[in-house]
Design a protein around this motif. Structure first.
Motif, PDB file in Angstrom:
ATOM      1  N   ARG A   1     -10.033  -2.178   5.556  1.00 40.70           N
ATOM      2  CA  ARG A   1      -8.939  -1.706   6.408  1.00 40.70           C
ATOM      3  C   ARG A   1      -9.188  -1.950   7.889  1.00 40.70           C
ATOM      4  NH1 ARG A   1      -6.958  -2.154   2.472  1.00 40.70           N
ATOM      5  NH2 ARG A   1      -5.901  -0.719   1.093  1.00 40.70           N
ATOM      6  N   TYR A   2     -10.316  -2.523   8.204  1.00 41.46           N
ATOM      7  CA  TYR A   2     -10.639  -2.801   9.607  1.00 41.46           C
ATOM      8  C   TYR A   2     -11.531  -4.037   9.656  1.00 41.46           C
ATOM      9  CZ  TYR A   2     -12.977  -2.586  14.091  1.00 41.46           C
ATOM     10  OH  TYR A   2     -13.480  -2.926  15.312  1.00 41.46           O
ATOM     11  N   PRO A   3     -11.150  -5.066  10.430  1.00 39.74           N
ATOM     12  CA  PRO A   3     -11.951  -6.300  10.443  1.00 39.74           C
ATOM     13  C   PRO A   3     -13.175  -6.157  11.337  1.00 39.74           C
ATOM     14  CG  PRO A   3     -10.019  -6.566  11.827  1.00 39.74           C
ATOM     15  CD  PRO A   3      -9.971  -5.163  11.299  1.00 39.74           C
TER      16      PRO A   3
ATOM     17  N   LYS B   1      -4.823 -13.151  16.943  1.00 40.76           N
ATOM     18  CA  LYS B   1      -5.947 -12.468  16.290  1.00 40.76           C
ATOM     19  C   LYS B   1      -6.200 -13.060  14.908  1.00 40.76           C
ATOM     20  CE  LYS B   1      -7.277  -8.925  13.520  1.00 40.76           C
ATOM     21  NZ  LYS B   1      -6.889  -8.924  12.129  1.00 40.76           N
TER      22      LYS B   1
ATOM     23  N   PRO C   1     -14.061   0.093  22.432  1.00 43.93           N
ATOM     24  CA  PRO C   1     -13.481  -0.914  23.320  1.00 43.93           C
ATOM     25  C   PRO C   1     -13.498  -2.326  22.764  1.00 43.93           C
ATOM     26  CG  PRO C   1     -15.535  -0.031  24.214  1.00 43.93           C
ATOM     27  CD  PRO C   1     -15.175   0.821  23.058  1.00 43.93           C
ATOM     28  N   ARG C   2     -14.475  -2.637  21.933  1.00 40.99           N
ATOM     29  CA  ARG C   2     -14.548  -3.977  21.357  1.00 40.99           C
ATOM     30  C   ARG C   2     -14.707  -3.895  19.853  1.00 40.99           C
ATOM     31  NH1 ARG C   2     -17.376  -5.057  26.154  1.00 40.99           N
ATOM     32  NH2 ARG C   2     -19.338  -4.432  25.206  1.00 40.99           N
ATOM     33  N   ARG C   3     -14.514  -5.030  19.199  1.00 38.41           N
ATOM     34  CA  ARG C   3     -14.681  -5.101  17.751  1.00 38.41           C
ATOM     35  C   ARG C   3     -16.084  -4.640  17.374  1.00 38.41           C
ATOM     36  NH1 ARG C   3     -13.691 -10.781  14.859  1.00 38.41           N
ATOM     37  NH2 ARG C   3     -13.906  -9.987  12.757  1.00 38.41           N
TER      38      ARG C   3
ATOM     39  N   GLU D   1      -9.331 -15.306  13.592  1.00 38.27           N
ATOM     40  CA  GLU D   1     -10.104 -14.828  12.448  1.00 38.27           C
ATOM     41  C   GLU D   1     -10.266 -15.919  11.398  1.00 38.27           C
ATOM     42  OE1 GLU D   1      -9.422 -10.452  11.989  1.00 38.27           O
ATOM     43  OE2 GLU D   1      -8.987 -11.151   9.967  1.00 38.27           O
TER      44      GLU D   1
ATOM     45  N   HIS E   1      -4.823  -2.263  23.907  1.00 40.88           N
ATOM     46  CA  HIS E   1      -6.119  -2.003  23.277  1.00 40.88           C
ATOM     47  C   HIS E   1      -6.422  -3.066  22.210  1.00 40.88           C
ATOM     48  CE1 HIS E   1      -9.589   0.112  21.946  1.00 40.88           C
ATOM     49  NE2 HIS E   1      -9.072   0.506  20.801  1.00 40.88           N
TER      50      HIS E   1
ATOM     51  N   ASP F   1      -7.623  -6.173  23.899  1.00 41.46           N
ATOM     52  CA  ASP F   1      -8.996  -6.049  24.396  1.00 41.46           C
ATOM     53  C   ASP F   1      -9.990  -6.007  23.246  1.00 41.46           C
ATOM     54  OD1 ASP F   1      -8.365  -6.066  27.066  1.00 41.46           O
ATOM     55  OD2 ASP F   1      -7.989  -3.913  27.122  1.00 41.46           O
ATOM     56  N   HIS F   2      -9.645  -5.219  22.227  1.00 39.13           N
ATOM     57  CA  HIS F   2     -10.556  -5.012  21.099  1.00 39.13           C
ATOM     58  C   HIS F   2     -10.892  -6.340  20.431  1.00 39.13           C
ATOM     59  CE1 HIS F   2     -12.254  -2.025  18.279  1.00 39.13           C
ATOM     60  NE2 HIS F   2     -12.059  -2.951  17.359  1.00 39.13           N
ATOM     61  N   PHE F   3      -9.894  -7.184  20.265  1.00 39.91           N
ATOM     62  CA  PHE F   3     -10.125  -8.458  19.582  1.00 39.91           C
ATOM     63  C   PHE F   3     -10.328  -9.602  20.572  1.00 39.91           C
ATOM     64  CE2 PHE F   3      -7.938  -5.890  16.335  1.00 39.91           C
ATOM     65  CZ  PHE F   3      -8.932  -5.921  15.383  1.00 39.91           C
TER      66      PHE F   3
ATOM     67  N   PRO G   1      -1.893  -3.374   9.852  1.00 38.93           N
ATOM     68  CA  PRO G   1      -2.578  -2.796   8.684  1.00 38.93           C
ATOM     69  C   PRO G   1      -4.092  -2.753   8.815  1.00 38.93           C
ATOM     70  CG  PRO G   1      -1.540  -4.892   8.144  1.00 38.93           C
ATOM     71  CD  PRO G   1      -1.110  -4.550   9.519  1.00 38.93           C
ATOM     72  N   ASP G   2      -4.651  -3.480   9.783  1.00 39.63           N
ATOM     73  CA  ASP G   2      -6.108  -3.423   9.936  1.00 39.63           C
ATOM     74  C   ASP G   2      -6.511  -2.854  11.292  1.00 39.63           C
ATOM     75  OD1 ASP G   2      -5.227  -5.465  11.479  1.00 39.63           O
ATOM     76  OD2 ASP G   2      -6.589  -6.980  10.700  1.00 39.63           O
ATOM     77  N   PHE G   3      -5.597  -2.124  11.926  1.00 40.38           N
ATOM     78  CA  PHE G   3      -5.937  -1.544  13.225  1.00 40.38           C
ATOM     79  C   PHE G   3      -5.129  -0.261  13.406  1.00 40.38           C
ATOM     80  CE2 PHE G   3      -6.105  -1.514  17.946  1.00 40.38           C
ATOM     81  CZ  PHE G   3      -7.466  -1.619  18.078  1.00 40.38           C
ATOM     82  N   PRO G   4      -5.662   0.868  12.865  1.00 36.61           N
ATOM     83  CA  PRO G   4      -4.858   2.091  12.845  1.00 36.61           C
ATOM     84  C   PRO G   4      -4.583   2.657  14.237  1.00 36.61           C
ATOM     85  CG  PRO G   4      -7.109   2.513  12.119  1.00 36.61           C
ATOM     86  CD  PRO G   4      -6.973   1.036  12.225  1.00 36.61           C
TER      87      PRO G   4
ATOM     88  N   ARG H   1       0.841  -1.193   0.000  1.00 33.56           N
ATOM     89  CA  ARG H   1       0.000   0.000   0.000  1.00 33.56           C
ATOM     90  C   ARG H   1       0.870   1.235   0.000  1.00 33.56           C
ATOM     91  NH1 ARG H   1      -3.842  -2.326   4.853  1.00 33.56           N
ATOM     92  NH2 ARG H   1      -4.634  -4.110   3.698  1.00 33.56           N
TER      93      ARG H   1
END
Lengths: 260, 470
Positions: free
Chosen positions: A117-119, B46, A96-98, B50, B116, B119-121, B93-96, A5
């Protein structure tokens, strides 16, 4: 899946102040947060009107972002679709979460770009405007000024069903802004978004009586994500502001409870 | 993934439990074991999750972050550590990383980012904190028996059998100490950079910093600000890239040139010109002339070192010849008298829990891995993040682990294809992933250019396919 990219690395999106409205449930039951993305000309307020509170009442933390140049976010007259998608991914990653991302209108296209760009945990595309010549030909009077650098014309009659009282619909229409000229051009060009990362379930929601998105366009988008659209006949393009706003959001949240 | 608690196949009528060396082996079925919860381990978990795998992660410390967590005893981080690659190259690349952060975030922000991410995932429920891996041994069917116990050796050992193992134990924790004549008799203080935590350790001391890596240069700058005197010993000449050139982070300028598809020579020419017009010729400060072109080794990103050379606060000196009781003799014959010597001489990779042959470790301790990640003839084993890139590490590990997760999936769905891909990888076992010639010293073992490497990853992902990369 695109690994290289170089352009995005060499030209990162400039940060701006973003408006994020939120409504959180009284009791956190561990449900995924839902991020609403308004379409071109719309700000976070369109979701704050009914849907945010309703989503929170059903136990989902709810957020709505204004894309740059919209609502109370900072002005961005030269924003691109990539900048809008960046705004969505930034807010989603800060939760805080997905998150589940719900995009409306051209915001659905922005969402589709952000999904690469974000799962996201799941995504909902509401009355998706994926652009291309077809969209412009269906709405020639709306998109004609955009060809010459003006804003997309979004009159109340096109956005809402007749059930919505005219003073309410005029009030909403008066609050609309416009997207940047570059983003409008990119919308007309209709570049297909890259495939989503993390394989999220995607639901397409719309109305056969939508005067901006044709039934075929709706089905084409849904087919692209391997499904059929969920239809709410009789409603206008702006499902979240129409008189029957409760029906689509309840259906979406039911779907989320089942699949996310 | 199903959890079968160690009962053997009842139909075969065999023993109820598998055994290894007198201990029962608990079968974790298709679950994948991840060793370490640093950045590499977290992104491994992660991406495996997935792709539908169950994961168990063992972390010897009590929190995530690995090397980036300054609370960990093995963390090499010091108070002023900042990233040397700007955000676009440093984030997954998938978590700015947040827009509100600076171009080059500080180590505490990197830790916050990793926490983060975990926690996020929702990764923490899969991590066994305070548990270290003692042994990883092959079991039948290309599976692995992993022996664990609580850190420090309390309690008994336990063996689990996994479908695959990702080694993500990091490679910046086992200090590499050079041998010098007379070092043991030297009366001053000698520390490795791993023990350097705070600039206060340098205050009012006469400090000799050995090593021209990024850490060595950072410590030399700290010493220039805090110490009474600072000598910086470097063996060779290097290119010192500033953090900003042409109005933007320097690595973004480099990738701008890559995006314009400029060949290496043109990029080197432009970079030399840019450096010459800003910091100028460094030999005037007494530094040796670099014996290589820029981009041939991973660059040293430090704007401040040159600045302090210009202030005379850092005195560049050559290689150390030997240590005396109270002084240090340099190769040129000059004798200096430091109170404190900081060895910024890097780290060794260390895999003490697994038989080196499985990773193809040679006599010098260097593992021989395809793309620095995939060992020969071990399709269910991967080493994550064993790279020394010319940009940030996180995106590279992310893609390594996406590729590994896909490889495992393809092994189930299309075994013949997986074998073919594995063969192809093994054929390129000794390939270097750099565009330029790299010195063959331990420091450059894992050196890669991010573009060359990512192009190879792209090719690998395309080969693995999996229904149009959905």
């Amino acid at each position: 899946m695109k690994v290289m990219r170089a352009r995005e690395w060499a030209f990162p999106i400039a940060p701006v102040r973003r408006e994020v409205r939120r409504a959180t449930p009284e009791l956190d039951e561990g449900r995924p947060p839902v991020l609403f993305v308004p379409g071109f000309g719309h700000g976070a307020w369109v979701f704050a009107e009914h849907w945010l509170e309703h989503t929170a009442d059903r136990g989902f933390p709810a957020y709505a972002v204004s894309l740059r140049g919209h609502g109370d976010s900072a002005k961005a007259p030269k924003a691109t679709l990539r900048a809008y998608a960046h705004d969505v991914a930034q807010v989603a990653a800060s939760l805080p979460r997905r998150a589940v991302i719900v995009g409306h209108g051209a915001g659905a296209l922005v969402t589709a770009h952000a999904l690469a760009r974000y799962p996201a945990r799941a995504a909902v595309l509401l009355s998706p405007v994926f652009g291309g010549a077809g969209t412009a030909l269906r709405n020639p009077m709306l998109s004609l000024p955009a060809l010459f650098g003006g804003g997309l014309r979004l009159p109340a009659g096109q956005l809402f069903s007749r059930e919505l009282p005219s003073n309410a619909s005029r009030g909403y229409a008066a609050r609309l802004g416009r997207a940047s000229t570059r983003a409008q051009w990119q919308l007309l060009r209709g570049r297909t978004p890259q495939p989503p990362v993390g394989d999220p379930p995607v639901l397409v929601v719309g109305s056969p009586d939508d005067r901006i998105v044709s039934d075929t366009a709706l089905r084409r988008v849904a087919r692209g994500y391997g499904g059929a659209p969920l239809l709410f006949p009789g409603m206008g393009h702006d499902l979240m502001l129409d008189t029957r706003w409760r029906e689509p959001i309840d259906a979406i949240l039911d779907w989320l409870e089942k699949s996310a | 993934m199903t959890y079968s608690a160690g009962y053997g196949d009842p139909e075969s009528g065999g023993p109820a439990t598998a055994w290894r060396d007198g201990w029962p082996v608990y079968d974790r079925s298709g679950t994948v074991c991840v060793i370490g919860a640093g950045p590499s381990g977290l992104t491994a978990m992660k991406n495996l999750k997935e792709h539908g795998f169950g994961v168990d992660c063992y972390e010897r410390d009590t929190s995530v972050g690995g090397a980036w967590n300054w609370r960990h005893d093995r963390s090499p981080v010091y108070a002023s550590t900042h990233l040397i690659s700007s955000k676009p190259f440093s984030q997954f690349p998938d978590f700015p990383m947040p827009d509100s952060w600076p171009d080059y975030p500080k180590h505490t922000q990197v830790l916050e980012y990793l926490e983060h991410y975990a926690d996020h995932f929702d990764l923490k429920p899969h991590i066994w904190f305070g548990t270290e891996v003692v042994k990883v041994e092959p079991a039948e069917g290309e599976r692995w028996d992993v022996t664990t116990r609580s850190t420090g050796g309390y309690g008994g050992e336990r063996i689990h059998r996994y479908a695959a193992v990702v080694i993500a134990n990091g490679h910046n924790w086992s200090p590499k100490r050079p041998e010098y004549e007379g070092l043991e008799d030297f009366k001053g203080e000698v520390i490795h950079a791993a023990q350097f935590k705070d600039a206060a350790q340098l205050r009012n001391k006469k400090v000799l910093v050995i090593g021209a890596g990024n850490t060595g240069c950072d410590i030399a700058v700290e010493a220039a600000q805090q110490a009474a005197r600072c000598w910086h010993s470097t063996r060779r000449g290097y290119w010192y890239t500033p953090k900003y050139t042409l109005g933007r982070p320097a690595d973004q300028v480099n990738d701008l040139m890559l995006w314009l598809k400029l060949p290496l020579r043109a990029r080197q020419f432009l970079a030399h010109r840019t450096l010459k017009s800003t910091v100028g010729d460094l030999t005037r400060f007494g530094l040796p002339q670099p014996d290589h072109k820029i981009y041939e080794t991973h660059t040293i990103v430090n704007s401040q070192l040159v600045y302090y050379l210009g202030h005379g606060a850092v005195s560049p000196v050559g290689d150390v010849a030997r240590f005396h009781r109270n002084s240090v003799e340099l190769k040129g014959g000059e004798v200096i008298e430091p109170d404190l010597v900081v060895l910024a001489t890097g780290y060794h990779p260390s895999f003490d829990f697994i038989d080196g042959n499985l990773l193809g470790v040679d006599a010098s301790g260097r593992p021989r891995l395809a793309m620095h990640a995939f060992p020969k003839r071990q399709p269910t084993l991967a080493v994550a993040g064993l790279l020394q890139p010319d940009s940030g590490l996180f995106p590279l590990v992310h893609w390594q682990m996406v590729a590994f997760a896909r490889m495992l999936r393809v092994r189930e769905a299309a075994p013949a294809k997986a074998v073919a891909v594995q063969r192809r990888l093994e054929a390129e076992l000794d390939r270097r992933w750099t565009t330029a010639k790299v010195k063959d010293s331990t420091r450059h073992w894992f050196e890669i250019s991010h573009t060359t490497y990512l192009k190879a990853i792209q090719r690998l992902l395309d080969e693995l396919g999996l229904e149009g990369a959905k």
